[in-house]
Design a protein around this motif. Structure first.
Motif, PDB file in Angstrom:
ATOM      1  N   ARG A  17       6.482  14.743  -8.693  1.00 42.77           N
ATOM      2  CA  ARG A  17       5.792  14.993  -7.435  1.00 42.77           C
ATOM      3  C   ARG A  17       4.299  15.066  -7.698  1.00 42.77           C
ATOM      4  O   ARG A  17       3.858  15.119  -8.859  1.00 42.77           O
ATOM      5  N   VAL A  18       3.527  15.029  -6.626  1.00 48.22           N
ATOM      6  CA  VAL A  18       2.084  15.102  -6.750  1.00 48.22           C
ATOM      7  C   VAL A  18       1.575  16.316  -5.988  1.00 48.22           C
ATOM      8  O   VAL A  18       2.217  16.787  -5.047  1.00 48.22           O
ATOM      9  N   GLU A  19       0.431  16.792  -6.403  1.00 42.10           N
ATOM     10  CA  GLU A  19      -0.185  17.953  -5.756  1.00 42.10           C
ATOM     11  C   GLU A  19      -1.678  17.682  -5.626  1.00 42.10           C
ATOM     12  O   GLU A  19      -2.338  17.313  -6.607  1.00 42.10           O
ATOM     13  N   ARG A  20      -2.196  17.841  -4.427  1.00 42.22           N
ATOM     14  CA  ARG A  20      -3.628  17.643  -4.250  1.00 42.22           C
ATOM     15  C   ARG A  20      -4.376  18.885  -4.715  1.00 42.22           C
ATOM     16  O   ARG A  20      -4.027  20.014  -4.342  1.00 42.22           O
ATOM     17  N   VAL A  21      -5.406  18.648  -5.535  1.00 41.99           N
ATOM     18  CA  VAL A  21      -6.237  19.739  -6.038  1.00 41.99           C
ATOM     19  C   VAL A  21      -7.674  19.492  -5.606  1.00 41.99           C
ATOM     20  O   VAL A  21      -8.045  18.387  -5.194  1.00 41.99           O
ATOM     21  N   GLY A  22      -8.504  20.499  -5.698  1.00 39.26           N
ATOM     22  CA  GLY A  22      -9.898  20.362  -5.334  1.00 39.26           C
ATOM     23  C   GLY A  22     -10.676  19.540  -6.338  1.00 39.26           C
ATOM     24  O   GLY A  22     -10.265  19.360  -7.497  1.00 39.26           O
ATOM     25  N   ASP A  73       0.856  -1.181   0.000  1.00 40.81           N
ATOM     26  CA  ASP A  73       0.000   0.000   0.000  1.00 40.81           C
ATOM     27  C   ASP A  73       0.896   1.236   0.000  1.00 40.81           C
ATOM     28  O   ASP A  73       1.826   1.331   0.815  1.00 40.81           O
ATOM     29  N   LEU A  74       0.609   2.173  -0.892  1.00 43.96           N
ATOM     30  CA  LEU A  74       1.460   3.349  -1.060  1.00 43.96           C
ATOM     31  C   LEU A  74       0.612   4.609  -1.063  1.00 43.96           C
ATOM     32  O   LEU A  74      -0.471   4.642  -1.646  1.00 43.96           O
ATOM     33  N   THR A  75       1.112   5.665  -0.433  1.00 44.29           N
ATOM     34  CA  THR A  75       0.515   6.977  -0.625  1.00 44.29           C
ATOM     35  C   THR A  75       0.967   7.512  -1.982  1.00 44.29           C
ATOM     36  O   THR A  75       1.941   7.029  -2.575  1.00 44.29           O
ATOM     37  N   TRP A  76       0.272   8.534  -2.479  1.00 39.38           N
ATOM     38  CA  TRP A  76       0.685   9.114  -3.756  1.00 39.38           C
ATOM     39  C   TRP A  76       2.108   9.689  -3.709  1.00 39.38           C
ATOM     40  O   TRP A  76       2.886   9.476  -4.647  1.00 39.38           O
ATOM     41  N   PRO A  77       2.513  10.395  -2.648  1.00 31.62           N
ATOM     42  CA  PRO A  77       3.907  10.864  -2.616  1.00 31.62           C
ATOM     43  C   PRO A  77       4.914   9.713  -2.630  1.00 31.62           C
ATOM     44  O   PRO A  77       5.969   9.818  -3.266  1.00 31.62           O
ATOM     45  N   GLN A  78       4.617   8.620  -1.940  1.00 37.53           N
ATOM     46  CA  GLN A  78       5.524   7.469  -1.975  1.00 37.53           C
ATOM     47  C   GLN A  78       5.602   6.889  -3.381  1.00 37.53           C
ATOM     48  O   GLN A  78       6.697   6.560  -3.862  1.00 37.53           O
TER      49      GLN A  78
END
Length: 289
Positions: A224-229, A205-210
């Motif tokens: 990298r990832v960025e959370r958007v609305g 199981d991985l988070t998006w940043p991982q």
């Protein structure tokens, strides 16, 4: 053993076909466009051109088979759940009319919710319809496909992937090839009956940043990832050409499973598969960048 395979050129289906061939089985493949099959595969399979949303055609195409690997075909229309419903009618008709002994259905983590998970609700509907038949069926509750990253190649090249999933919430990431191996094991094994649910959770199981860090190391490209609305993601999906109905179905797969969702099937040796995201990203994604 007579085995039918749907979506034989899909991310999982093509591996199902290849694995069956290595096992010495000549599968019957149901393809909307047989021309998409590689010439070397066409020589080794029995092909039926069929629309999976046409019940009469699916019943005819699956006559005499012992086992069936079924994937609800994707929808690009305005009402994806209605399209899933049409495919479900075809599947139920075939299983009932032909007395198919074993069905392996490619479902998803989240189908256990039954409602409120966007496009996954369509898979839940197929599960429920098969269960109502009393069919011998294995529902494969699959995690997040590695190959979804191939749908975001431009974002990967640019080094930034927008997501609406919480950045600290892990999810199961899985290689389609591992799903196929699990499916084929169920198709070939005759020693099971009744309703079975088998999760396919991948190796970790991985988070998006991982996941982004792993992909970056494997491909040599900063990512990298960025959370958007949610509304910002809707705009991005509409800009890609999706219908409003499909946008909501896709958004719902994340909004319905975030904020503390826990899969019904825990991670165990039975649900854990071997292919790592690092290996897949190096071998498959890196050449495409």
């Amino acid at each position: 053993m007579r085995i039918a395979v749907t979506t034989p050129t899909g991310n999982v289906g093509r591996h199902v076909v290849a694995t069956l061939l290595r096992a010495g089985v000549r599968p019957r493949v149901l393809a909307r466009d047989p021309g998409r099959l590689a010439p070397e595969i066409l020589r080794e399979v029995d092909v039926v051109a069929v629309d999976q949303r046409d019940p009469e055609a699916v019943v005819a195409a699956t006559a005499g088979v012992d086992a069936l690997y079924w994937v609800d075909p994707p929808s690009a229309g305005e009402d994806p759940l209605a399209d899933y419903g049409l495919a479900t009618v075809s599947l139920v008709s075939a299983v009932e009319a032909n007395g198919i002994e074993r069905t392996v259905f490619q479902s998803s983590v989240g189908a256990e919710k039954r409602h409120g998970a966007g496009e996954i609700d369509g898979l839940a509907g197929t599960e429920l319809a098969l269960d109502a038949l009393g069919a011998t069926v294995t529902h494969l509750r699959c995690g997040y496909f590695f190959t979804n990253l191939e749908l975001q190649l431009d974002a990967v090249r640019d080094g930034l992937i927008p997501v609406i999933w919480p950045l600290d919430q892990p999810l199961a990431w899985v290689a389609p090839r591992d799903i196929a191996e699990t499916a084929v094991a169920r198709l070939l094994w005759t020693g099971w009956s009744g309703r079975c649910v088998r999760a396919v959770h991948g190796p970790a199981d991985l988070t998006w940043p991982q996941a982004a860090a792993i992909v970056s190391a494997a491909t040599g490209r900063p990512l990298r990832v960025e959370r958007v609305g949610d509304d910002a993601m809707r705009s991005l999906l509409r800009a890609s050409g999706m219908t409003d109905g499909l946008v909501e179905a896709v958004i719902g797969m994340s909004t319905g499973l975030r904020d503390g969702f826990v899969p019904e099937q825990p991670r165990t040796p039975h649900t854990t598969t071997p292919t790592t995201l690092a290996a897949w990203a190096h071998d498959v994604l890196r050449p495409r960048l």
